[in-house]
Motif scaffolding. Sequence first.
Motif, PDB file in Angstrom:
ATOM      1  N   GLY A 102       0.780  -1.228   0.000  1.00 12.69           N
ATOM      2  CA  GLY A 102       0.000   0.000   0.000  1.00 12.69           C
ATOM      3  C   GLY A 102       0.813   1.279   0.000  1.00 12.69           C
ATOM      4  N   ILE A 103       2.135   1.175  -0.111  1.00 18.39           N
ATOM      5  CA  ILE A 103       3.001   2.351  -0.118  1.00 18.39           C
ATOM      6  C   ILE A 103       3.574   2.538  -1.514  1.00 18.39           C
ATOM      7  CG2 ILE A 103       5.093   3.399   0.839  1.00 18.39           C
ATOM      8  CD1 ILE A 103       4.717   1.666   3.321  1.00 18.39           C
ATOM      9  N   GLN A 104       3.530   3.771  -2.033  1.00 21.28           N
ATOM     10  CA  GLN A 104       4.186   4.065  -3.301  1.00 21.28           C
ATOM     11  C   GLN A 104       5.611   4.514  -3.028  1.00 21.28           C
ATOM     12  OE1 GLN A 104       2.364   7.006  -5.911  1.00 21.28           O
ATOM     13  NE2 GLN A 104       3.372   6.086  -7.682  1.00 21.28           N
ATOM     14  N   GLU A 105       6.554   3.840  -3.677  1.00 20.87           N
ATOM     15  CA  GLU A 105       7.963   4.139  -3.464  1.00 20.87           C
ATOM     16  C   GLU A 105       8.654   4.370  -4.803  1.00 20.87           C
ATOM     17  OE1 GLU A 105       9.937   1.384  -0.897  1.00 20.87           O
ATOM     18  OE2 GLU A 105       8.508   1.675   0.738  1.00 20.87           O
ATOM     19  N   TYR A 106       9.872   4.887  -4.702  1.00 19.73           N
ATOM     20  CA  TYR A 106      10.642   5.235  -5.897  1.00 19.73           C
ATOM     21  C   TYR A 106      12.073   4.733  -5.740  1.00 19.73           C
ATOM     22  CZ  TYR A 106       6.709   8.321  -6.802  1.00 19.73           C
ATOM     23  OH  TYR A 106       5.447   8.807  -7.025  1.00 19.73           O
TER      24      TYR A 106
END
Length: 336
Positions: free
Chosen positions: A83-87
């Motif tokens: 559920g976390i957007q990361e880069y």
Amino acid sequence: MKKQLVIIILGILPLLFCCKKESYFSEEQQSALFAAPSTAEINDVYNSWQTRDLTPSAYMVVQEKQLMSGKYTFKIVSFNVEGIQEYGALLIPNTTEKMPVRMYASGFGLNITMYGMILELNPSGSDKPFILAMPTLRGQALQITINDTTYTTPLSGGNHCDAFDGGTDDVIVFLNLIEQTEPNADVNRTSVRGGSRGGTVALLAGIRDTRIKRVVCVAGPANMLTLSSAHINDDTYRCQFLSAYKNGAVSLSEARNKMIASSPAFFADRLPLAQMHMGLKDSNVPIWQAYEFQNRVDAAGKTSDFQLFTYYRTHSNIATNNPDLAQRIEDFLSQL
């Protein structure tokens, strides 16, 4: 005159006693919170790592650019996990051969969410090419300057203060993504290097993931139980480990679990080949952290897998103009 002086002093003393600052934890809480972990607690942490779903999804290339007349491809990518957007950022030599992966984990600052890197590319390329992987650990972004051009990633989601255990999840997720999306990446020849918090994350990642064969820790703590105990009044440690327990948001066992899971010292028997570089004048991460870790490595029968180097340096300048440190790290990582 003497009588007046006595009266003044007696008038001050009650104020000193009445205004004594209350401790953040009671003695009983401190004893329970920072006690040495049991074997059962350590095993529970290790087993919990095995149950985490660190599969990335929703992969997307945010930015892609050819550098040095096509010798390298630079990418900024995004993905989701739990559920976390990361880069993350990748610098990939343009070759058809399989290459090792070198990952870099950044440090931590309580009020710092942007971390910088400066890279100078070799115009002729590298004799031993490798993929450089730079995850943006949760709650942070990266600003990467390559040959005087700066690239910036968006801010990754998640709790910035979940810096060690959560940060290690982020490194492993990014390695999973690389394995899925980069056909020339030989992820079984992965190394992780980091400084300060990133150094601890490097050790933890190597302990948790067998694809990681070498790790480099520069000025990173190894035992967050003892270090947190020594810094109860520090806002950084409160944010990372202590406030949630103080406020009743987590239980005693949950707070201890987080500190144990952030401490490579308790898992030294699972350490891959590793270097640790520490400053003898470092007041942030005192040298006894390294000596304790080395003792645990020796006790685990892993002495031949570990090298400790010390320098008469502080936390902030250990890697600045330090050719010995740079050469030792390069010689170590280039063997993959």
